[in-house]
Structures are given as C-alpha cells and as structure tokens.
Design a protein around this motif. Structure first.
Motif, PDB file in Angstrom:
ATOM      1  N   ALA A  86      44.450  42.907  10.936  1.00 42.97           N
ATOM      2  CA  ALA A  86      43.129  42.881  11.560  1.00 42.97           C
ATOM      3  C   ALA A  86      43.058  43.866  12.723  1.00 42.97           C
ATOM      4  N   LYS A  87      44.133  43.952  13.483  1.00 42.50           N
ATOM      5  CA  LYS A  87      44.179  44.912  14.589  1.00 42.50           C
ATOM      6  C   LYS A  87      44.093  46.341  14.057  1.00 42.50           C
ATOM      7  N   GLN A  88      44.777  46.603  12.926  1.00 41.05           N
ATOM      8  CA  GLN A  88      44.725  47.939  12.339  1.00 41.05           C
ATOM      9  C   GLN A  88      43.324  48.265  11.822  1.00 41.05           C
ATOM     10  N   ILE A  89      42.678  47.321  11.174  1.00 36.42           N
ATOM     11  CA  ILE A  89      41.312  47.532  10.697  1.00 36.42           C
ATOM     12  C   ILE A  89      40.367  47.793  11.865  1.00 36.42           C
ATOM     13  N   SER A  90      40.521  47.012  12.931  1.00 28.98           N
ATOM     14  CA  SER A  90      39.682  47.208  14.112  1.00 28.98           C
ATOM     15  C   SER A  90      39.841  48.616  14.666  1.00 28.98           C
ATOM     16  N   TRP A  91      41.072  49.097  14.671  1.00 31.15           N
ATOM     17  CA  TRP A  91      41.335  50.460  15.144  1.00 31.15           C
ATOM     18  C   TRP A  91      40.720  51.489  14.200  1.00 31.15           C
ATOM     19  N   LEU A  92      40.973  51.349  12.903  1.00 30.04           N
ATOM     20  CA  LEU A  92      40.494  52.322  11.920  1.00 30.04           C
ATOM     21  C   LEU A  92      38.978  52.450  11.936  1.00 30.04           C
ATOM     22  N   LEU A  93      38.289  51.327  12.122  1.00 27.92           N
ATOM     23  CA  LEU A  93      36.831  51.313  12.085  1.00 27.92           C
ATOM     24  C   LEU A  93      36.202  51.422  13.473  1.00 27.92           C
ATOM     25  N   GLY A  94      37.008  51.778  14.463  1.00 26.15           N
ATOM     26  CA  GLY A  94      36.471  52.053  15.790  1.00 26.15           C
ATOM     27  C   GLY A  94      35.736  50.908  16.437  1.00 26.15           C
ATOM     28  N   CYS A  95      36.200  49.681  16.176  1.00 28.67           N
ATOM     29  CA  CYS A  95      35.445  48.513  16.628  1.00 28.67           C
ATOM     30  C   CYS A  95      35.404  48.360  18.152  1.00 28.67           C
ATOM     31  N   ASP A  96      36.349  48.954  18.864  1.00 29.52           N
ATOM     32  CA  ASP A  96      36.413  48.803  20.312  1.00 29.52           C
ATOM     33  C   ASP A  96      35.601  49.844  21.076  1.00 29.52           C
ATOM     34  N   GLN A  97      35.004  50.800  20.393  1.00 27.50           N
ATOM     35  CA  GLN A  97      34.278  51.874  21.074  1.00 27.50           C
ATOM     36  C   GLN A  97      33.010  51.331  21.731  1.00 27.50           C
ATOM     37  N   ASP A  98      32.833  51.683  23.004  1.00 26.47           N
ATOM     38  CA  ASP A  98      31.616  51.331  23.727  1.00 26.47           C
ATOM     39  C   ASP A  98      30.702  52.549  23.717  1.00 26.47           C
ATOM     40  N   LEU A  99      29.651  52.503  22.911  1.00 34.55           N
ATOM     41  CA  LEU A  99      28.766  53.650  22.735  1.00 34.55           C
ATOM     42  C   LEU A  99      27.726  53.793  23.842  1.00 34.55           C
ATOM     43  N   LYS A 100      27.511  52.745  24.609  1.00 34.02           N
ATOM     44  CA  LYS A 100      26.393  52.765  25.548  1.00 34.02           C
ATOM     45  C   LYS A 100      26.486  53.882  26.590  1.00 34.02           C
ATOM     46  N   PRO A 101      27.665  54.149  27.192  1.00 30.60           N
ATOM     47  CA  PRO A 101      27.730  55.267  28.143  1.00 30.60           C
ATOM     48  C   PRO A 101      27.407  56.606  27.494  1.00 30.60           C
ATOM     49  N   PHE A 102      27.836  56.801  26.261  1.00 24.61           N
ATOM     50  CA  PHE A 102      27.501  58.026  25.534  1.00 24.61           C
ATOM     51  C   PHE A 102      26.005  58.098  25.274  1.00 24.61           C
ATOM     52  N   TYR A 103      25.430  57.004  24.809  1.00 24.99           N
ATOM     53  CA  TYR A 103      23.985  56.986  24.548  1.00 24.99           C
ATOM     54  C   TYR A 103      23.200  57.303  25.827  1.00 24.99           C
ATOM     55  N   ASP A 104      23.615  56.718  26.941  1.00 22.27           N
ATOM     56  CA  ASP A 104      22.927  56.985  28.199  1.00 22.27           C
ATOM     57  C   ASP A 104      23.049  58.455  28.597  1.00 22.27           C
ATOM     58  N   SER A 105      24.219  59.044  28.347  1.00 21.19           N
ATOM     59  CA  SER A 105      24.470  60.412  28.787  1.00 21.19           C
ATOM     60  C   SER A 105      23.650  61.443  28.016  1.00 21.19           C
ATOM     61  N   VAL A 106      23.256  61.126  26.762  1.00 21.98           N
ATOM     62  CA  VAL A 106      22.506  62.101  25.962  1.00 21.98           C
ATOM     63  C   VAL A 106      21.026  61.745  25.859  1.00 21.98           C
ATOM     64  N   SER A 107      20.586  60.791  26.660  1.00 15.55           N
ATOM     65  CA  SER A 107      19.182  60.392  26.588  1.00 15.55           C
ATOM     66  C   SER A 107      18.243  61.537  26.969  1.00 15.55           C
ATOM     67  N   GLY A 108      18.734  62.483  27.780  1.00 16.61           N
ATOM     68  CA  GLY A 108      17.915  63.626  28.155  1.00 16.61           C
ATOM     69  C   GLY A 108      18.052  64.822  27.248  1.00 16.61           C
ATOM     70  N   ASP A 109      18.867  64.693  26.188  1.00 12.70           N
ATOM     71  CA  ASP A 109      19.060  65.753  25.203  1.00 12.70           C
ATOM     72  C   ASP A 109      18.215  65.381  23.982  1.00 12.70           C
ATOM     73  N   PRO A 110      17.035  65.978  23.821  1.00 12.41           N
ATOM     74  CA  PRO A 110      16.125  65.518  22.758  1.00 12.41           C
ATOM     75  C   PRO A 110      16.710  65.625  21.362  1.00 12.41           C
ATOM     76  N   VAL A 111      17.551  66.638  21.122  1.00 14.03           N
ATOM     77  CA  VAL A 111      18.131  66.812  19.790  1.00 14.03           C
ATOM     78  C   VAL A 111      19.134  65.706  19.495  1.00 14.03           C
ATOM     79  N   LEU A 112      20.114  65.552  20.362  1.00 13.50           N
ATOM     80  CA  LEU A 112      21.149  64.552  20.110  1.00 13.50           C
ATOM     81  C   LEU A 112      20.602  63.138  20.259  1.00 13.50           C
ATOM     82  N   ALA A 113      19.633  62.950  21.153  1.00 13.19           N
ATOM     83  CA  ALA A 113      19.019  61.625  21.291  1.00 13.19           C
ATOM     84  C   ALA A 113      18.347  61.200  19.992  1.00 13.19           C
TER      85      ALA A 113
END
Length: 310
Positions: A86-113
């Motif tokens: 289960a730990k390996q699956i969680s790693w492989l599928l990126g389950c621990d990634q916190d996307l919110k800081p990335f989403y906030d950082s590109v909110s002013g980039d209309p293309v990537l947003a």
C-alpha cells in the motif's frame, strides 16, 4: 497459498484517480502486463523483494474527498507485505502530493491556470526506484515516446520480475542484478543501441555497488543528486532532472533539453514560434519552486491535444 488482502489509502486532496491512474497508453493487447487501467481499476504487479503482489486499486471517493481501496493478490502475503504494498502504491500514484501551493502559484498564469482547471486533481506519477527512473530515462533519450514505450516493454518482458495471477502473466521492472549481467548483444535485440545497452549495464552495476541501490539520493539536495547522477556514463542533465521529478518527487525538477516540453511551451505561450533551451529555462523560472508540477500539467495538455500539431 494464495492470499487476498485489502488496504485503504487517503490521498491528499484534490486527487482525481482517473486522471492520475488512467493513463491512455497502457498496452492492453499484449500477452503480458506491467500495469493497466480498466473499468475504473488500476492494476500493477509490485515487487516486494522475496514476493510479488498484484495490486488492484479503485476509488471510493471524490476529487475533493479521495479514498482508494487497494486489493492485493499473491502467495502467502502477510499484513506487513500488505502495508508495504500500500505504501508503494501510494508513492507510485503520488497520493501524498499537495497540489494547492502549486495551484495558488499559477493562478495568475492564464495558460497554466486553464490547464489546471481542466486537469484538476491530477497527480504526478512516480517510479518505484531511482534505478528504474534512471534506466527508463536512458532508454527514452532522443527517441519518440511511443518508441521508448515499446523498448521499455521489451526490457520488462525479457528481464523483469514475473507473477501469474488468475492465468494472466504480469511483470514488474527488472532488478539491477538482472540488467548488470545482461549481454550487450542481448540488449541490442530489444531495439537498444550499443551505447544505451552499455549505459544500462553500467547503471545496473553501479546500483549493485551502491549500499542502498541509489535510494540514498532521497536524502540529498537537488544539486548533489544531479552531480552524482551525471557522473554515471550516459547520464546528462536531462536524465538527472527526470530522476528528480519521477524518482525523488522533488518539486522543482525541470527536464531542460526535452524537445516535446519545449514545443509544448512554444505552442501554449509563444504561438508556436521556436524557442531555445536557454529561453525555455529562463521562462520556466516563473513556475519555481513548482516546475515539476508545471511540467506534469504541460505534458497532460500535450497528451490531450491542447498543443497545436500534437
């Protein structure tokens, strides 16, 4: 004795299971399988050392309240095996990634947003080891993605770890000892060049000589990882950066020199006008320290046909 165990994983929201696990390029017509996604279930053979287990993963939640159920099939599996799987699956599928800081950082980039909005909850998948990421990156050097996939599948079928579940043969990525002793002439039969065959053997031999098979790289800063990677024959900056992204889950890896990435950025931001690697590198700093995530979403846009000529 065949064993069936289950575990539950709670990914970091937002997490879209289908976008993350349901990649479009699995080889469903092959007689052997490495991984697959069918009817909402992701399947993969896991190498647990002395044992293998076929993991079947399904989603029981939503993007904003995600929950995954992992069902494991194998011989004489213990609770400890199930926890490691289960730990390996969680790693492989990126389950621990916190996307919110990335989403906030590109909110002013209309293309990537806009790309983020289309692929909301998409997490970057990973390799099971640094060794696997290195070998895959070397195989993919200067060839088309489709060709690289064929070569990868041939390598796994020939040298990979095997397991049979319900009459279906499954394969996991080869271990270092299998590739360290492979003959260059035999690797050449897998559509690898002489140099790539030599590079892969050399990387496998170096992994065996390393006390932890390169896994100690997880404890090193990005610059030191790159320094040690490029010291290996056949490994340059492009390959080292992919190791940062795919094997070590670093947030700011950026595979400069990747032609598809350069064309994607040119298509989305420069109306298709050609740009150089130096210009791309300079342009990429707007996404730091989240360039690994930006890269993953740019390639998602490419696969979805969002880039002209793709």
């Amino acid at each position: 004795m065949e064993t069936r165990l289950t575990r539950v994983i709670k990914p970091t929201a937002p997490y879209d299971f289908e976008l993350t696990a349901g990649q479009p390029n699995y080889s469903r017509d092959q007689e052997f399988k490495t991984e697959d996604y069918v009817d909402g279930s992701y399947m993969r053979l896991l190498d647990l050392g002395e044992k293998v287990a076929l993991a079947s993963v399904s989603s029981d939640g939503t993007a904003d309240d995600p929950e995954l159920t992992v069902t494991l099939n194998g011989d004489d599996l213990t609770d400890d095996d199930a926890d490691r799987a289960a730990k390996q699956i969680s790693w492989l599928l990126g389950c621990d990634q916190d996307l919110k800081p990335f989403y906030d950082s590109v909110s002013g980039d209309p293309v990537l947003a806009e790309v983020v909005e289309q692929f909301y909850g998409y997490h970057n998948t990973r390799t099971a080891s640094v060794f696997e990421a290195l070998v895959q990156a070397v195989m993919g050097q200067q060839i088309a993605t489709a060709v690289a996939r064929i070569v990868r599948n041939l390598l796994i079928q020939t040298y990979g770890v095997r397991g049979t579940v319900d009459g279906q043969e499954w394969y996991a990525f080869p271990r270092a000892d299998a590739l360290a002793t492979a003959e260059v002439a035999d690797l050449r039969q897998l559509k690898l060049s002489v140099r790539k065959s030599e590079y892969i053997r050399g990387i496998a031999q170096a992994a065996l000589e390393s006390p932890d098979g390169f896994e100690g790289m997880h404890d090193l800063p990005d610059e030191e990882v790159v320094k040690r990677m490029v010291a290996l024959r056949g490994v340059g900056q492009w390959t080292a950066q992919w190791v940062l992204v795919r094997a070590l889950a670093r947030s700011d890896g950026f595979p400069i020199g990747d032609l598809a990435l350069r064309r994607t950025v040119a298509g989305l931001y420069f109306d298709g006008a050609e740009i150089t690697d130096d210009e791309l590198l300079e342009f990429s700093h707007r996404w730091s320290p989240w360039r690994s995530y930006a890269t993953a979403y740019l390639f998602a846009a490419l696969r979805a046909g969002r880039v002209a000529g793709s």
